[in-house]
Enzyme design. Structure first.
Site, short mmCIF file in Angstrom:
data_model
loop_
_atom_site.label_atom_id
_atom_site.label_comp_id
_atom_site.label_asym_id
_atom_site.label_seq_id
_atom_site.Cartn_x
_atom_site.Cartn_y
_atom_site.Cartn_z
N ASP A 151 0.85 -1.19 0.00
CA ASP A 151 0.00 0.00 0.00
C ASP A 151 0.88 1.24 0.00
OD1 ASP A 151 0.96 0.35 2.54
OD2 ASP A 151 -0.99 0.23 3.55
N ILE A 152 0.25 2.39 -0.20
CA ILE A 152 0.97 3.67 -0.28
C ILE A 152 1.15 4.23 1.14
CG2 ILE A 152 0.95 6.01 -1.22
CD1 ILE A 152 -0.85 4.95 -3.46
N GLU A 168 -5.89 2.42 -0.94
CA GLU A 168 -4.52 2.52 -1.49
C GLU A 168 -3.80 1.18 -1.44
OE1 GLU A 168 -4.02 3.55 2.91
OE2 GLU A 168 -5.58 3.57 1.36
#
Length: 566
Positions: free
Chosen positions: A442-443, A485
């Site tokens: 994920d970001i 995300e």
């Protein structure tokens, strides 16, 4: 000439009869018969094949002329040589006029060459008779042949007319010609044959005639005439008749009435035009074909593929295969070679459907069609194939499929589709015993990006990161948005170690990329490999745990995690 000649000597003077017999008996080829009265003459002729008669003119009770007359009455044509007395030259002339072949005077009996002279006369008489008989037989055969020919052409149901080269003058017409055209024979004979046909046929007829030669002696043509207000059609064959020098002596035309055939053809053409109008009134493309050839198409079919006519389509049928788009679940370009009927049978054709896709020349758009097959008849192997345009339905179906399987923002697989592909990947790994790895990432601090730069910028970051990831991973890797995300990558035939290396490469690629507004973005990665005891939930859960550990370890890093055993 016969080897042996039967000669009948007739004389009532026994001394002369014996003298003649002794004299001629020395001739080997002569077989002699004797008669001293008319009754015996007829008896000998009846029982023997006499070739020549040597007859005395003066006999008791009958003359040579009378005996010749009796022979003629009995249809006897044996040549006669008459023996005459001295000074009978005038009588001999009468004898010759009566039909004797020749005559000889008795006064020559004493001559040394009498036997030789008489033998030559007999041979000449027999030879002349044979030639005359042969001539009569030939003449009779010719007369019979002409009679048969005349009977054939007069009674033939074929139209026959002959004409001379000069001024095309008619020399003969048969009875059937007169009856067919309702004309009198003598009103036609001597006329120019061109006067008997429509002017529109004159030039073509003269062209046929002028091209006839000994090497090309026959020509055929069709003529439409009008007789008693009724249209009639004939098929004519014109033939040259040539003399010994190869010059045209006469032309003969033989015609057959084809009116019924032409009317049937016109009816069929009317029906064909009617059926074609029905086909052309349909919006769907329609063809009538067997497995080797297309026989009829409607105008919608021609227009879609850019053909000018059915003939143009048949000559350039490969164009259809070229325009066919190769797609899974659709008929292939190769199928067009059998008119798409390869696996269609008459029994099962009704209601069968196939899908096919075409791309028109110069266009990027694909047109989708549903093909429906109907047998033309139970007896034949011909079918009606109907193409219904289902492009709008197909595009809508694909739109629904995209919505069901792809993320609307990033256009990569969504969670639902990923779980389906993951389940399939696990089954393959179990069945074939190959490696399977999972990357969950994920970001970092994505909420701060949204809060600071707004959700629009956040969405752009997600789309750009997706594109960057897709360019970095393999085409065979399954890439999906898990939610928000978070992203997942399923990597088949790859160990945990290699999957971690790939994730590290991706991490550095993202970290080194300059995003708009935000500039630098980092991601945290959790990597795991499949274990035979894993379920879908445990496999994803372990990757998620690895991701959580990467975040706890300071983010922007890759953490690998194996399944604990024992």
């Amino acid at each position: 000439m016969k080897k042996n000649i039967n000669l009948l000597i007739v004389d009532d003077d026994h001394f002369i009869l014996r003298s003649m017999t002794r004299m001629l008996g020395r001739i080997e080829m002569l077989k002699l018969f004797e008669a001293d009265n008319s009754s015996l003459v007829f008896d000998i002729i009846k029982d023997n094949e006499i070739d020549c008669i040597l007859m005395d003119f003066y006999m008791e009770g009958i003359t040579g002329l009378e005996l010749m007359r009796l022979l003629k009455e009995k249809k006897n044509t044996i040549p006669v040589i008459m023996l005459t007395g001295q000074g009978d030259e005038e009588l001999a002339t009468t004898i010759m006029k009566a039909g004797a072949y020749d005559y000889i005077s008795k006064k020559r009996l004493s001559e040394q060459d009498f036997a030789e002279t008489l033998t030559k006369m007999v041979l000449n008489a027999v030879s002349h008779k044979q030639e005359k008989d042969e001539e009569d037989r030939s003449l009779l055969a010719l007369e019979l042949s002409e009679a048969r020919y005349r009977g054939l052409i007069e009674n033939s149901p074929i139209l026959i007319i002959r004409f001379f080269p000069d001024e095309y003058m008619v020399s003969f017409i048969n009875d059937f010609f007169c009856t067919y055209f309702n004309v009198e024979r003598f009103s036609i004979l001597g006329e120019n044959i061109l006067h008997l046909m429509p002017k529109s046929n004159h030039d073509s007829f003269k062209n046929y005639v002028e091209n006839i030669s000994p090497e090309n002696s026959v020509a055929s043509f069709e003529i439409k005439t009008k007789s008693d207000g009724e249209l009639k059609w004939q098929m004519w064959t014109i033939q040259g008749i040539f003399d010994s020098e190869g010059k045209t002596a006469e032309y003969q035309c033989m015609g057959a009435d084809i009116t019924d055939l032409k009317k049937t053809q016109m009816q069929l053409m009317d029906q064909k035009r009617y059926l074609q109008s029905i086909l052309d009134s349909q919006d769907n493309m329609i063809i009538v074909a067997d497995r080797n050839k297309v026989y009829e198409v409607n105008i919608s079919f021609l227009q879609f593929f850019g053909f000018y006519s059915t003939d143009d389509m048949q000559k350039n049928f490969d164009r259809i295969a070229d325009m066919t788009v190769e797609m899974e679940g659709y008929m292939s370009p190769e199928d067009s070679k059998t008119m798409w009927l390869e696996n269609v049978t008459v029994d099962m054709a009704e209601g069968q459907y196939r899908l096919i896709a075409f791309r028109q020349e110069g266009s990027d758009n694909i047109h989708y069609f549903s093909m429906k097959f109907r047998p033309l008849s139970i007896e034949s192997d011909m079918f009606v194939v109907e193409f219904s345009d289902v492009t709008a339905l197909e595009e809508r179906s694909k739109e629904f499929e995209n919505r069901a399987n792809y993320d609307a923002l990033t256009h990569i697989y969504n969670r639902r589709r990923f779980l389906e592909l993951l389940d399939r990947g696990i089954k393959n790994a179990r069945q074939f015993n190959h490696d399977l790895s999972l990357v969950f990432f994920d970001i970092d601090h994505f909420k701060n990006i949204n809060d600071t730069y707004g959700h629009n910028i956040g969405d752009e970051i997600l789309k750009m990161l997706t594109a960057l990831t897709s360019e970095t991973i393999r085409c065979s890797d399954v890439f999906a948005r898990w939610g928000g995300e978070e992203f997942l990558i399923l990597i088949e035939s790859t160990t945990l170690e290699n999957a971690a290396k790939m994730a590290e490469k991706l991490r550095k690629t993202i970290m080194g990329y300059e995003f708009p507004e935000v500039k630098n973005v980092t991601c945290s990665f959790g990597v795991t490999s499949y274990h035979p005891d894993d379920t879908v939930e445990s496999f994803i859960g372990r990757a998620d745990s690895a991701l959580y550990r990467a975040k706890e370890s300071g983010r922007n890093r890759v953490i690998g995690m194996k399944k604990k055993t024992g």
